[in-house]
Structure formats: structure tokens, C-alpha cells
Write a protein that holds these residues in place. Structure first.
Motif, mmCIF file in Angstrom:
data_model
loop_
_atom_site.group_PDB
_atom_site.id
_atom_site.type_symbol
_atom_site.label_atom_id
_atom_site.label_comp_id
_atom_site.label_asym_id
_atom_site.label_seq_id
_atom_site.Cartn_x
_atom_site.Cartn_y
_atom_site.Cartn_z
ATOM 1 N N LYS A 19 -70.889 -49.808 26.530
ATOM 2 C CA LYS A 19 -69.558 -50.406 26.577
ATOM 3 C C LYS A 19 -69.530 -51.612 27.514
ATOM 4 O O LYS A 19 -68.915 -52.633 27.211
ATOM 5 C CB LYS A 19 -68.520 -49.358 27.002
ATOM 6 C CG LYS A 19 -67.105 -49.819 26.853
ATOM 7 C CD LYS A 19 -66.773 -50.039 25.385
ATOM 8 C CE LYS A 19 -65.316 -50.374 25.194
ATOM 9 N NZ LYS A 19 -65.001 -50.664 23.811
ATOM 10 N N TYR A 20 -70.211 -51.519 28.653
ATOM 11 C CA TYR A 20 -70.254 -52.622 29.607
ATOM 12 C C TYR A 20 -70.902 -53.850 28.968
ATOM 13 O O TYR A 20 -70.393 -54.969 29.090
ATOM 14 C CB TYR A 20 -71.011 -52.188 30.863
ATOM 15 C CG TYR A 20 -70.951 -53.200 31.980
ATOM 16 C CD1 TYR A 20 -69.866 -53.251 32.834
ATOM 17 C CD2 TYR A 20 -71.975 -54.123 32.155
ATOM 18 C CE1 TYR A 20 -69.791 -54.192 33.852
ATOM 19 C CE2 TYR A 20 -71.912 -55.065 33.160
ATOM 20 C CZ TYR A 20 -70.825 -55.105 34.005
ATOM 21 O OH TYR A 20 -70.758 -56.044 34.996
ATOM 22 N N ILE A 21 -72.013 -53.655 28.269
ATOM 23 C CA ILE A 21 -72.714 -54.755 27.584
ATOM 24 C C ILE A 21 -71.796 -55.393 26.551
ATOM 25 O O ILE A 21 -71.715 -56.617 26.444
ATOM 26 C CB ILE A 21 -74.019 -54.244 26.955
ATOM 27 C CG1 ILE A 21 -75.025 -53.905 28.057
ATOM 28 C CG2 ILE A 21 -74.601 -55.267 25.979
ATOM 29 C CD1 ILE A 21 -76.221 -53.104 27.592
ATOM 30 N N GLU A 22 -71.091 -54.559 25.806
ATOM 31 C CA GLU A 22 -70.165 -55.063 24.786
ATOM 32 C C GLU A 22 -68.999 -55.832 25.428
ATOM 33 O O GLU A 22 -68.666 -56.936 24.998
ATOM 34 C CB GLU A 22 -69.631 -53.882 23.969
ATOM 35 C CG GLU A 22 -68.668 -54.245 22.879
ATOM 36 C CD GLU A 22 -68.133 -53.009 22.183
ATOM 37 O OE1 GLU A 22 -66.908 -52.954 21.954
ATOM 38 O OE2 GLU A 22 -68.932 -52.095 21.885
ATOM 39 N N LEU A 23 -68.387 -55.253 26.464
ATOM 40 C CA LEU A 23 -67.220 -55.877 27.108
ATOM 41 C C LEU A 23 -67.525 -57.252 27.701
ATOM 42 O O LEU A 23 -66.696 -58.158 27.641
ATOM 43 C CB LEU A 23 -66.692 -54.975 28.227
ATOM 44 C CG LEU A 23 -65.850 -53.786 27.824
ATOM 45 C CD1 LEU A 23 -65.567 -52.897 29.031
ATOM 46 C CD2 LEU A 23 -64.541 -54.238 27.191
ATOM 47 N N PHE A 24 -68.725 -57.399 28.276
ATOM 48 C CA PHE A 24 -69.040 -58.633 28.989
ATOM 49 C C PHE A 24 -70.111 -59.466 28.276
ATOM 50 O O PHE A 24 -70.716 -60.351 28.888
ATOM 51 C CB PHE A 24 -69.434 -58.315 30.433
ATOM 52 C CG PHE A 24 -68.298 -57.658 31.175
ATOM 53 C CD1 PHE A 24 -67.157 -58.367 31.502
ATOM 54 C CD2 PHE A 24 -68.357 -56.311 31.491
ATOM 55 C CE1 PHE A 24 -66.095 -57.757 32.159
ATOM 56 C CE2 PHE A 24 -67.303 -55.692 32.150
ATOM 57 C CZ PHE A 24 -66.168 -56.417 32.480
ATOM 58 N N ASN A 25 -70.308 -59.192 26.983
ATOM 59 C CA ASN A 25 -71.200 -59.982 26.134
ATOM 60 C C ASN A 25 -72.582 -60.172 26.774
ATOM 61 O O ASN A 25 -73.048 -61.290 26.963
ATOM 62 C CB ASN A 25 -70.556 -61.338 25.822
ATOM 63 C CG ASN A 25 -71.251 -62.047 24.690
ATOM 64 O OD1 ASN A 25 -71.849 -61.415 23.823
ATOM 65 N ND2 ASN A 25 -71.191 -63.362 24.698
ATOM 66 N N LEU A 26 -73.218 -59.064 27.112
ATOM 67 C CA LEU A 26 -74.514 -59.107 27.797
ATOM 68 C C LEU A 26 -75.679 -58.706 26.895
ATOM 69 O O LEU A 26 -76.757 -58.379 27.397
ATOM 70 C CB LEU A 26 -74.466 -58.215 29.041
ATOM 71 C CG LEU A 26 -73.509 -58.686 30.141
ATOM 72 C CD1 LEU A 26 -73.393 -57.637 31.238
ATOM 73 C CD2 LEU A 26 -73.926 -60.031 30.702
ATOM 74 N N GLN A 27 -75.486 -58.749 25.579
ATOM 75 C CA GLN A 27 -76.593 -58.456 24.678
ATOM 76 C C GLN A 27 -77.721 -59.451 24.954
ATOM 77 O O GLN A 27 -77.503 -60.652 25.008
ATOM 78 C CB GLN A 27 -76.154 -58.563 23.200
ATOM 79 C CG GLN A 27 -75.127 -57.551 22.785
ATOM 80 C CD GLN A 27 -73.693 -57.934 23.157
ATOM 81 O OE1 GLN A 27 -73.415 -58.995 23.700
ATOM 82 N NE2 GLN A 27 -72.777 -57.036 22.876
ATOM 83 N N GLY A 28 -78.918 -58.925 25.160
ATOM 84 C CA GLY A 28 -80.069 -59.760 25.488
ATOM 85 C C GLY A 28 -80.155 -60.130 26.957
ATOM 86 O O GLY A 28 -81.109 -60.768 27.382
ATOM 87 N N LYS A 29 -79.139 -59.746 27.736
ATOM 88 C CA LYS A 29 -79.121 -60.048 29.168
ATOM 89 C C LYS A 29 -79.021 -58.751 29.981
ATOM 90 O O LYS A 29 -78.551 -58.763 31.115
ATOM 91 C CB LYS A 29 -77.929 -60.943 29.501
ATOM 92 C CG LYS A 29 -77.909 -62.258 28.762
ATOM 93 C CD LYS A 29 -76.635 -63.011 29.059
ATOM 94 C CE LYS A 29 -76.470 -64.181 28.113
ATOM 95 N NZ LYS A 29 -75.146 -64.798 28.229
ATOM 96 N N GLU A 30 -79.455 -57.661 29.395
ATOM 97 C CA GLU A 30 -79.303 -56.355 30.037
ATOM 98 C C GLU A 30 -79.956 -56.285 31.415
ATOM 99 O O GLU A 30 -79.465 -55.585 32.294
ATOM 100 C CB GLU A 30 -79.875 -55.252 29.129
ATOM 101 C CG GLU A 30 -79.104 -55.026 27.862
ATOM 102 C CD GLU A 30 -79.502 -55.940 26.704
ATOM 103 O OE1 GLU A 30 -78.966 -55.775 25.605
ATOM 104 O OE2 GLU A 30 -80.361 -56.837 26.904
ATOM 105 N N GLN A 31 -81.049 -57.001 31.608
ATOM 106 C CA GLN A 31 -81.759 -56.957 32.898
ATOM 107 C C GLN A 31 -80.936 -57.538 34.043
ATOM 108 O O GLN A 31 -81.287 -57.379 35.205
ATOM 109 C CB GLN A 31 -83.104 -57.667 32.793
ATOM 110 C CG GLN A 31 -84.087 -56.982 31.865
ATOM 111 C CD GLN A 31 -84.431 -55.563 32.278
ATOM 112 O OE1 GLN A 31 -84.538 -55.259 33.460
ATOM 113 N NE2 GLN A 31 -84.602 -54.683 31.316
ATOM 114 N N SER A 32 -79.812 -58.186 33.738
ATOM 115 C CA SER A 32 -78.953 -58.740 34.790
ATOM 116 C C SER A 32 -77.993 -57.691 35.356
ATOM 117 O O SER A 32 -77.315 -57.946 36.352
ATOM 118 C CB SER A 32 -78.149 -59.928 34.253
ATOM 119 O OG SER A 32 -77.165 -59.490 33.318
#
Length: 107
Positions: A34-47
């Protein structure tokens, strides 16, 4: 939250957790879906960063493990941080609840 903002964390979320006696969270890696989806972090998970702040002093039977290292004898306010996919676990084999504050953000 201000402490983590000063460290460069963004989009900070918090969650209080009361771990009851007999609860075990085996070794796992958080998914942050959900966090990745909410803040558009697909491909940036390591951040993504996570911290756990212990809200009370350690009590017998309370246990945590981060990056294959056991963690006990903490004092209220002690903090453990990790990045996206580090393995960790927690357990309460004691007689009192274990209280923590979980903080999630990204850099």
C-alpha cells in the motif's frame, strides 16, 4: 516525525503496535504494498526505510531480531532502523504486552 524528516525521510507514516503475550512474527521481510502504491514508489522500493521505536523498557520474554542479530535489554526510546527488504522478527513470550511505534518513510 520531525526527527525522521530531519534525516531526509519523506511521506512518513506511523503505526502503534501492541504485541500480546504469545505472539510471534517469524522472520520476514515487509512488502509495503500500500505504501508503494500511495507514494508511487514502484521500482524505487530500495528507498523505503522503516524504524521501530520501543515505547517501554525491555521486559523478560520480549524479543526482536534484525539482520540476523538478536535485540533485547532495550530502553524506552531505543530505535532500530532498516531499509526495504532486510529480514527481521519479533516475539512476545513474556507476561506483559510489548509496545512499539513503527515509522515508515523513504529518502
Amino acid at each position: 516525525v520531525k526527527h525522521f524528516e530531519a534525516l531526509g525521510w519523506k511521506d512518513i507514516g506511523t503505526s502503534y503496535y501492541r504485541m500480546s503475550t504469545g505472539t510471534i512474527l517469524p522472520v520476514h521481510q515487509d512488502l509495503y504494498k500500500k505504501y508503494i502504491e500511495l507514494f508511487n514508489l514502484q521500482g524505487k522500493e530500495q528507498s523505503i526505510n522503516r524504524a521501530v521505536i520501543f515505547l517501554e523498557d525491555w521486559q523478560p520474554g520480549h524479543y526482536a531480531e534484525y539482520n540476523d542479530s538478536p535485540y533485547t535489554d532495550w530502553r524506552a526510546g531505543a530505535t532500530v532502523e532498516w531499509t526495504y527488504d532486510e529480514p527481521h522478527m519479533a516475539a512476545n513470550m513474556g507476561t506483559t504486552p510489548r509496545y512499539t511505534l513503527q515509522v515508515t518513510g523513504h529518502k
